[in-house]
Design a protein around this motif. Structure first.
Motif, PDB file in Angstrom:
ATOM      1  N   ARG A   1      -0.080   4.342  -7.276  1.00 56.34           N
ATOM      2  CA  ARG A   1      -0.059   3.823  -5.967  1.00 56.34           C
ATOM      3  C   ARG A   1      -1.590   3.766  -6.007  1.00 56.34           C
ATOM      4  O   ARG A   1      -2.572   4.234  -6.404  1.00 56.34           O
ATOM      5  CB  ARG A   1       0.579   5.086  -5.428  1.00 56.34           C
ATOM      6  CG  ARG A   1       2.194   5.602  -5.538  1.00 56.34           C
ATOM      7  CD  ARG A   1       2.172   6.734  -4.705  1.00 56.34           C
ATOM      8  NE  ARG A   1       3.710   7.220  -4.680  1.00 56.34           N
ATOM      9  CZ  ARG A   1       4.433   6.699  -3.541  1.00 56.34           C
ATOM     10  NH1 ARG A   1       4.681   5.952  -3.165  1.00 56.34           N
ATOM     11  NH2 ARG A   1       6.029   6.849  -4.299  1.00 56.34           N
TER      12      ARG A   1
ATOM     13  N   ARG B   1       0.853  -1.244  -0.161  1.00 54.38           N
ATOM     14  CA  ARG B   1       0.162   0.118  -0.020  1.00 54.38           C
ATOM     15  C   ARG B   1       1.234   1.526   0.094  1.00 54.38           C
ATOM     16  O   ARG B   1       1.890   1.495   0.472  1.00 54.38           O
ATOM     17  CB  ARG B   1      -0.586  -0.034   1.228  1.00 54.38           C
ATOM     18  CG  ARG B   1      -2.009   0.769   1.037  1.00 54.38           C
ATOM     19  CD  ARG B   1      -3.015   1.131   2.261  1.00 54.38           C
ATOM     20  NE  ARG B   1      -2.040   0.816   3.601  1.00 54.38           N
ATOM     21  CZ  ARG B   1      -3.140   0.551   4.715  1.00 54.38           C
ATOM     22  NH1 ARG B   1      -4.243   0.941   4.801  1.00 54.38           N
ATOM     23  NH2 ARG B   1      -2.390   0.862   5.656  1.00 54.38           N
ATOM     24  N   ASP B   2       0.222   2.320  -0.787  1.00 57.06           N
ATOM     25  CA  ASP B   2       1.492   3.333  -1.129  1.00 57.06           C
ATOM     26  C   ASP B   2       2.438   2.940  -1.447  1.00 57.06           C
ATOM     27  O   ASP B   2       2.875   4.696  -1.980  1.00 57.06           O
ATOM     28  CB  ASP B   2       1.173   4.303   0.408  1.00 57.06           C
ATOM     29  CG  ASP B   2      -0.310   4.765   0.602  1.00 57.06           C
ATOM     30  OD1 ASP B   2      -0.580   4.831  -0.066  1.00 57.06           O
ATOM     31  OD2 ASP B   2      -0.848   4.591   1.806  1.00 57.06           O
TER      32      ASP B   2
ATOM     33  N   GLN C   1      -0.835  -3.970   3.162  1.00 63.05           N
ATOM     34  CA  GLN C   1      -0.581  -2.827   4.092  1.00 63.05           C
ATOM     35  C   GLN C   1       1.769  -3.631   4.545  1.00 63.05           C
ATOM     36  O   GLN C   1       1.080  -4.996   5.393  1.00 63.05           O
ATOM     37  CB  GLN C   1      -0.911  -3.027   5.297  1.00 63.05           C
ATOM     38  CG  GLN C   1      -0.072  -2.060   6.254  1.00 63.05           C
ATOM     39  CD  GLN C   1       0.298  -0.219   5.671  1.00 63.05           C
ATOM     40  OE1 GLN C   1      -0.505  -0.164   4.968  1.00 63.05           O
ATOM     41  NE2 GLN C   1       1.457   0.468   6.733  1.00 63.05           N
TER      42      GLN C   1
ATOM     43  N   ASP D   1      -4.090   3.180  -1.823  1.00 60.37           N
ATOM     44  CA  ASP D   1      -3.895   3.417  -0.529  1.00 60.37           C
ATOM     45  C   ASP D   1      -4.656   2.449  -0.234  1.00 60.37           C
ATOM     46  O   ASP D   1      -4.967   3.197   1.719  1.00 60.37           O
ATOM     47  CB  ASP D   1      -4.444   5.210  -0.322  1.00 60.37           C
ATOM     48  CG  ASP D   1      -5.204   5.588  -0.560  1.00 60.37           C
ATOM     49  OD1 ASP D   1      -6.270   4.776  -1.148  1.00 60.37           O
ATOM     50  OD2 ASP D   1      -5.734   6.505  -0.151  1.00 60.37           O
ATOM     51  N   GLU D   2      -5.879   1.638  -0.245  1.00 63.70           N
ATOM     52  CA  GLU D   2      -6.651   0.873  -0.041  1.00 63.70           C
ATOM     53  C   GLU D   2      -6.640  -0.529  -0.122  1.00 63.70           C
ATOM     54  O   GLU D   2      -5.487  -1.344  -0.709  1.00 63.70           O
ATOM     55  CB  GLU D   2      -8.355   1.528   0.770  1.00 63.70           C
ATOM     56  CG  GLU D   2      -8.138   1.257  -1.619  1.00 63.70           C
ATOM     57  CD  GLU D   2      -9.639   1.521  -1.566  1.00 63.70           C
ATOM     58  OE1 GLU D   2     -10.534   1.178  -0.842  1.00 63.70           O
ATOM     59  OE2 GLU D   2     -10.024   1.857  -2.795  1.00 63.70           O
TER      60      GLU D   2
END
Length: 773
Positions: A251, A196-197, A280, A253-254
């Protein structure tokens, strides 16, 4: 008296011919009437004219025109003027010529041979032999070129002017270039596991009908995603001239599954990316590799640099290795290849391993892939069969056992080997050393070889399971069979490791933290196989069977490839599969024992779709292909649609001549193929199958949830499987847990095989559960 044979100097081998005193400039010349670029797999006609040199060609002398082993172009033929490949051969002076084609008529790699013999008369200097390939005058469509691309494709000409059967190569060879055709399919690839990210890249290519990445695409694509992807453009403009497009810096983010689709201007979906999961800070990432193939310096196509460039930039691999046949690899090429692997190795982007294929005869152990952790290592060959310089022949290891022993004696404990089944199959019952041989190759372009996994379990070896291509067409990571008799697409391996480095890859292989797939359009499926334990367990960081010294650590779980000591209690296997096609079945094994079959649907879900799949191999050696050309006739049901399964070879087709009949041409080499038919009145009457091995009728009402097997096994398993499917199978993601009871007094190698509806298969490396050490 001295030995008279000591006075004889043997002729030296050079470029697949014998070197002789005749000056090459006196051998004559050969020219083609057309040069330039031609589309792969297209039908063409060429005229090659050989003009005799100073010596002419004497009575019973010959001319050879040869091509590489890998080519799948139409073979020259002389009997059917209306069929592909019709060829005419004439002499300007009316000498009588005899022409024949032999696929093994010359020294490899130039073994596909048209030989033209002067059987009456002779040729003098200036006389010509004219060869017309793909003559269309009488109705032939021409000569179909090979289906894969090659920068420099020679019609290699050799001549035996003195009738001594010593063929010499002309100093200049006529050649063409083979290039891709128009776009036929689209491919979109993203990493299978994404942090993530963290930035990642979407990679896109168009392939022609033969699987060649093409630079002829011109379209504006619209990407769509099932979740917000920062940096994903609204439009992607594809311009001619490029073979691939990369959109970097994306990217998410979830957490959760990520799907990206590509759409044409009219809204048509052109491609769906491989299954991916955003998580994550994942501890292990998924990296895809093909560690087995060759270039034209040995038996393959295009150069070693081209080979790695294709793997990185057109197949979108993360890891790659070159495996040339050792008996053909000179010291010069070995040094050059080491420079190439070092040049392409780049942590975080593309990892290479230096290595070669130890290519011993089957009776001496069979093929083994050899890999080193760094460049500059010694190559211990199986022989010097095609190498002139014999100065280092003393380092040869003629048997697989001798190879392993040589590594041990030299203290080269960092060498990695795989057992491979290609032309020569690895006989791991004859020779195996777990200190070096870490995995067995279950699938390649040669077919599927579950028997080599079973051999390992029978012998008590603890190995991982790996898939590669052993490609010869210059397409590592995207190795399609093209035409001819190959029927399997090349395999892939997913390596589970924390980062993409050479050190990480070597550690991953040593721990067997990887799984194999059969490759192809849905070959990049996600598979997680883990295990939980009720009681205390110990993880062995190395194999206890390989020595008295090994490290252990307490554990409450394990992943594929691990060796675990579990004195008591149950083991719970957890599986997660995410695929690009519906899951047909999931099989769980304990070594040779089939433990369970899980289908993601139940008997009440079945509908009007009938699967008919055939699979198997004739035997373990080169000529393992099983022909399945046949028909299926329905006496009451009617065919509404028919979906071919694993018909990658464009010469092998599934056709529907009527509403009650299917016909096909198909071959298997251990792998599977077949069809799924959607029927009207799907339980009425019967299906009559007619193939070279099996002719049988089966009542459609008897085809249900459990597979119905029509067995024709001989040296190896082969047969036809019939089964019923739901009208729609939405199960592309499947999770399951299965409780296992490890047995006393034996290894318990628990592994999983996944089979998708489109014929793609995957095998996890086993989790080895031991009741006692």
């Amino acid at each position: 008296m001295s030995d008279p044979n000591a006075l004889m100097t043997p002729l030296e081998m050079h470029n697949g011919t014998l070197r002789s005193p005749i000056d090459p400039a006196l051998l004559g010349t050969a020219v083609l009437d057309k040069t330039g670029a031609f589309e792969a797999g297209s039908y063409q006609s060429f005229t090659l004219t050989y003009t005799a040199g100073r010596f002419g060609i004497d009575d019973s002398g010959s001319l050879r025109i040869v091509w590489r082993f890998a080519t799948d172009q139409t073979n020259p033929q002389f009997t059917d003027p209306e069929a592909p490949g019709y060829t005419e051969v004439t002499a300007s002076n009316k000498a009588v010529l005899e022409a024949r084609f032999d696929p093994k008529g010359n020294i490899r790699p130039w073994d596909r041979t048209l030989q033209i013999k002067v059987v009456r008369g002779f040729m003098k200097e200036g006389d010509t032999i004219t060869v017309r390939f793909g003559v269309t005058d009488h109705g032939s469509p021409g000569m179909r070129l090979q289906t894969f691309c090659e920068h420099h494709y020679p019609f290699r000409v050799l001549v035996d002017p003195i009738a001594t059967y010593n063929f010499q190569t002309l100093p200049e060879q006529p050649a063409i270039s083979i290039v891709p055709g128009a776009p036929d399919t689209w491919v979109a690839v993203i990493p299978s596991t994404i942090a993530r990210d963290a930035p990642f890249t979407l990679k896109i290519k168009a392939e022609d009908r033969w699987g060649n990445p093409t630079d002829k695409a011109a379209i504006t694509l619209t990407p769509r995603a099932n979740r917000t992807v920062a940096g994903l453009p609204e439009m992607i403009d594809i311009q001619p001239g490029g073979f691939a497009t990369e959109i970097a810096g994306l990217r998410v983010d979830e957490d959760g599954p990520l799907e990206i689709t590509l759409h044409a201007p009219d809204g048509t979906t052109l491609a769906t990316c491989n299954p991916a999961e955003v998580a994550q800070a994942p501890t292990l990432l998924s990296y895809w590799g093909d560690l087995h193939g060759q270039s034209d310096e040995t038996l393959g196509t295009n150069s070693a640099a081209d080979y790695f460039t294709f793997g990185r930039d057109r197949a979108f691999l993360d890891a790659c290795a070159h495996q040339g046949n050792d008996f053909q690899m000179t010291d010069t090429f070995w040094k050059d290849l080491n420079k190439v692997t070092a040049h392409f190795n780049e942590d975080g982007r593309f990892v290479t391993l230096p290595g070669y294929e130890w290519s011993g005869n089957t009776a001496l152990g069979g093929d083994r892939n050899v890999f080193f952790p760094h460049e500059g290592r010694m190559m211990r060959r199986s022989s010097h069969a095609l190498i002139e310089d014999q100065s280092d022949a003393g380092t040869d290891c003629h048997t697989a056992a001798a190879l392993f022993e040589a590594f041990a004696e030299a203290g080269e404990w960092d060498v990695i080997c795989f057992a491979h089944c290609g032309g020569r199959y690895a006989d791991i019952t004859q020779a195996h050393d777990g200190r070096f041989e870490k995995s067995v190759e279950v699938h390649s372009a040669w077919g599927t070889f579950e028997w080599i996994v079973q051999d390992a379990f029978k012998a008590g070896y603890r190995v991982g399971i790996i898939g590669n291509s052993d490609g010869h067409k210059g397409r590592p990571g995207a190795s399609y069979p093209g035409a001819g008799w190959f029927g399997a697409v090349g395999g892939l391996t997913c390596f589970l490791m924390p980062e993409l480095t050479r050190e990480g890859l070597i550690a991953c292989i040593n721990r067997r933290h990887h799984y194999a797939t059969t490759g192809g359009p849905n070959g990049r499926l996600r598979m997680a196989v883990t295990m939980r334990f009720d009681d205390d367990a110990t993880l062995c960081l190395s194999d206890p069977a390989l020595g008295d010294s090994y490290e252990t650590t307490p554990c409450d779980g394990a992943m594929m490839g691990d060796i675990v000591h579990l004195p008591s209690g149950a083991a719970h296997l957890d599986l997660q599969v995410d695929a690009g096609a519906p899951v047909r079945r999931i099989d769980i094994f304990n070594g040779l024992d089939h433990v369970a079959c899980h289908r993601p649907y139940g008997p009440d879900d079945l509908g009007d779709r009938i699967g008919v799949w055939w699979e198997g191999a004739e035997y373990r050696g080169r000529f393992r292909a099983v022909p399945w050309d046949g028909t299926a006739r329905f006496d009451a049901a009617r065919i509404k649609a028919a979906q071919p399964v694993n018909f990658f070879n464009r010469d092998k087709t599934l056709d529907q001549p009527s509403a009650s009949e299917l016909t096909w041409k198909s071959v298997t080499t251990g792998n599977l193929a077949g069809f799924i038919a959607t029927l009207e009145d799907s339980r009425a009457g019967s299906i009559a199958l007619n193939t070279p091995l099996i002719t049988q009728s089966v009542a459609l009402a008897d085809i249900g949830y459990e597979d119905r097997l029509l067995d024709a096994s001989d040296a190896l398993p082969r047969g036809i499987c019939l089964f019923r499917l739901p009208d729609e199978n939405p199960h592309r993601s499947v999770s399951l847990t299965h409780t296992l009871d490890p047995q006393e007094g034996r290894d318990n190698p628990f592994y999983v095989r996944v089979t998708l509806e489109d014929g793609t298969q995957a095998w996890s490396s086993p989790i080895y559960v031991l009741r006692s050490l």
